[in-house]
Design a protein around this motif. Structure first.
Motif, PDB file in Angstrom:
ATOM      1  N   GLY A  65       0.833  -1.195   0.000  1.00 46.03           N
ATOM      2  CA  GLY A  65       0.000   0.000   0.000  1.00 46.03           C
ATOM      3  C   GLY A  65       0.867   1.243   0.000  1.00 46.03           C
ATOM      4  N   PRO A  66       0.296   2.420   0.285  1.00 46.89           N
ATOM      5  CA  PRO A  66       1.072   3.675   0.229  1.00 46.89           C
ATOM      6  C   PRO A  66       2.193   3.687   1.257  1.00 46.89           C
ATOM      7  CG  PRO A  66      -1.100   4.055   1.203  1.00 46.89           C
ATOM      8  CD  PRO A  66      -1.110   2.672   0.656  1.00 46.89           C
ATOM      9  N   ILE A  67       3.391   4.083   0.831  1.00 49.71           N
ATOM     10  CA  ILE A  67       4.565   4.033   1.708  1.00 49.71           C
ATOM     11  C   ILE A  67       5.440   5.267   1.505  1.00 49.71           C
ATOM     12  CG2 ILE A  67       4.718   1.536   2.009  1.00 49.71           C
ATOM     13  CD1 ILE A  67       6.669   1.413  -0.343  1.00 49.71           C
ATOM     14  N   TYR A  68       6.195   5.602   2.557  1.00 52.30           N
ATOM     15  CA  TYR A  68       7.203   6.657   2.433  1.00 52.30           C
ATOM     16  C   TYR A  68       8.444   6.245   3.200  1.00 52.30           C
ATOM     17  CZ  TYR A  68       6.739   8.608   7.218  1.00 52.30           C
ATOM     18  OH  TYR A  68       6.768   8.801   8.576  1.00 52.30           O
ATOM     19  N   GLU A 126      11.174   9.956   0.097  1.00 50.06           N
ATOM     20  CA  GLU A 126      10.576   9.368  -1.101  1.00 50.06           C
ATOM     21  C   GLU A 126       9.272   8.688  -0.710  1.00 50.06           C
ATOM     22  OE1 GLU A 126      12.054   6.507  -4.795  1.00 50.06           O
ATOM     23  OE2 GLU A 126      13.410   7.887  -3.778  1.00 50.06           O
ATOM     24  N   TRP A 127       8.232   8.879  -1.523  1.00 49.69           N
ATOM     25  CA  TRP A 127       6.969   8.207  -1.224  1.00 49.69           C
ATOM     26  C   TRP A 127       6.237   7.806  -2.497  1.00 49.69           C
ATOM     27  CZ3 TRP A 127       7.097  13.590  -0.698  1.00 49.69           C
ATOM     28  CH2 TRP A 127       6.023  14.336  -1.166  1.00 49.69           C
ATOM     29  N   TYR A 128       5.374   6.777  -2.328  1.00 41.48           N
ATOM     30  CA  TYR A 128       4.627   6.185  -3.444  1.00 41.48           C
ATOM     31  C   TYR A 128       3.161   6.057  -3.070  1.00 41.48           C
ATOM     32  CZ  TYR A 128       9.123   5.166  -5.478  1.00 41.48           C
ATOM     33  OH  TYR A 128      10.381   5.313  -6.007  1.00 41.48           O
ATOM     34  N   ARG A 129       2.313   6.377  -4.056  1.00 37.98           N
ATOM     35  CA  ARG A 129       0.878   6.379  -3.850  1.00 37.98           C
ATOM     36  C   ARG A 129       0.187   5.498  -4.882  1.00 37.98           C
ATOM     37  NH1 ARG A 129      -2.269   8.036   0.189  1.00 37.98           N
ATOM     38  NH2 ARG A 129      -1.886  10.161   0.912  1.00 37.98           N
ATOM     39  N   PRO A 130      -0.163   4.248  -4.523  1.00 36.78           N
ATOM     40  CA  PRO A 130      -0.933   3.417  -5.446  1.00 36.78           C
ATOM     41  C   PRO A 130      -2.255   4.084  -5.813  1.00 36.78           C
ATOM     42  CG  PRO A 130      -0.038   2.080  -3.673  1.00 36.78           C
ATOM     43  CD  PRO A 130       0.218   3.515  -3.297  1.00 36.78           C
ATOM     44  N   GLU A 131      -2.592   3.989  -7.099  1.00 35.90           N
ATOM     45  CA  GLU A 131      -3.846   4.516  -7.650  1.00 35.90           C
ATOM     46  C   GLU A 131      -3.915   6.042  -7.634  1.00 35.90           C
ATOM     47  OE1 GLU A 131      -5.414   2.341  -9.266  1.00 35.90           O
ATOM     48  OE2 GLU A 131      -4.349   0.653  -8.345  1.00 35.90           O
ATOM     49  N   PHE A 132      -2.809   6.711  -7.357  1.00 35.29           N
ATOM     50  CA  PHE A 132      -2.771   8.169  -7.463  1.00 35.29           C
ATOM     51  C   PHE A 132      -2.371   8.557  -8.878  1.00 35.29           C
ATOM     52  CE2 PHE A 132      -2.226  11.173  -3.622  1.00 35.29           C
ATOM     53  CZ  PHE A 132      -3.279  10.594  -2.943  1.00 35.29           C
ATOM     54  N   SER A 133      -3.044   9.548  -9.434  1.00 34.82           N
ATOM     55  CA  SER A 133      -2.592  10.147 -10.687  1.00 34.82           C
ATOM     56  C   SER A 133      -1.426  11.077 -10.396  1.00 34.82           C
ATOM     57  CB  SER A 133      -3.725  10.936 -11.338  1.00 34.82           C
ATOM     58  OG  SER A 133      -4.029  12.097 -10.564  1.00 34.82           O
TER      59      SER A 133
END
Length: 312
Positions: free
Chosen positions: A80-83, A106-113
């Motif tokens: 899921g979303p992580i940083y 650094e972070w990642y957002r699943p299903e984010f445009s």
């Protein structure tokens, strides 16, 4: 050697500012349900990116220039979303804005445009930098400053413009665009504004997806955020295609060879994660030291590092 070299370069005020910034970052992501993670600083593989040179630790592998590969493995495993707030390392990067070792958020957002991620970046930056912001496509901004369209202009014209601006001899047209961006365009950005630059040239996609712009020209689904001429953030709509990623790794190594640089083995673990299924996501990296510089007006990265390379 100076008898004071043992002392920290950063003032107590700067150290407190860093601690407050990290606390704010953690509270921001905790409120949004983004999980803090840790990944290795030393791993078997480095990056193939021709513009980044990793530091080798013989017998062990490479100090990581970014936590990206490992974080994507976590995403593919269902995190899921992580940083992450990580120490990262890059060979040969030193100067007023660079230190070989620095801290990356650094972070990642699943299903984010990409647009949603830009909004989140601006929301975080707005905790400290209360500035108006403007979003500009790369080619429009570049043309406005230089008079040249970087995506359709004849390569010879870009090379000539870079040479006239003082570029070193022998740059190709892509390197000429990079030179003009760094020396002409970035320096022209309004210091009172946060400028979001989008739709980079497709050749600068790195690990980002590519699309066609309104004129049918391929562009990278990538953005950078600048505070004046200081780059703070670099974000992608992340590439999820394992085959395309493998092709890009090979192209990177061709480019590295062309510049006389060592080839880097593609990371098979990242390719396996992509093959298993990286969720649709967007991701971004921010340099913590640069953010401190922007917030507090420091002119040299050594002012926000306790022990920069020269004192470490």
């Amino acid at each position: 050697m100076s008898s004071r070299i043992w002392q920290p370069a950063a003032s107590l005020e700067a150290m407190k500012a860093r601690a407050e910034l990290l606390s704010t970052v953690r509270a921001f992501f905790d409120a949004r349900g983004v999980l803090e993670v840790e990944t290795p600083a030393l791993a078997a593989h480095g990056v193939t990116d021709p513009h980044i040179h990793c530091i080798e630790v013989p017998g062990y592998g490479w100090l990581q220039s970014s936590p990206e590969y490992h974080m994507k493995r976590l995403l593919a495993a269902g995190s899921g979303p992580i940083y992450q707030l990580s120490r990262v390392f890059r060979h040969g990067e030193a100067g007023p804005r660079h230190n070989p070792e620095f801290t990356m958020l650094e972070w990642y957002r699943p299903e984010f445009s990409l647009e949603q991620l830009i909004d989140e970046c601006l929301a975080l930056l707005g905790r400290w930098l209360r500035r108006p912001n403007v979003i500009r496509p790369f080619r429009h901004l570049f043309a406005e400053v230089t008079g040249l369209d970087p995506l359709t202009c004849p390569p010879a014209a870009l090379v000539a413009a870079a040479a006239e601006a003082g570029a070193p001899h022998g740059l190709d047209h892509r390197q000429s665009v990079d030179f003009l961006m760094a020396t002409q365009v970035e320096t022209a950005l309004d210091p009172a504004t946060l400028t979001v630059v989008t739709d980079f040239p497709a050749w600068a996609a790195a690990l980002a997806q590519v699309r066609e712009d309104e004129d049918g020209v391929p562009v990278a689904r990538r953005f950078e955020i600048y505070h004046g001429g200081l780059e703070l953030a670099n974000g992608y709509q992340e590439l999820t295609d394992a085959g395309e990623q493998a092709r890009r790794f090979a192209a990177d190594n061709q480019e590295r060879a062309g510049h006389g640089n060592r080839a880097m083995a593609p990371d098979p673990h990242l390719l396996a994660a992509l093959q298993a299924g990286l969720p649709s996501c967007s991701g971004v990296a921010m340099g913590v030291e640069r953010l401190l510089m922007a917030i507090h007006g420091y002119r040299d990265i050594r002012q926000v590092l306790t022990f920069p390379t020269q004192r470490a």
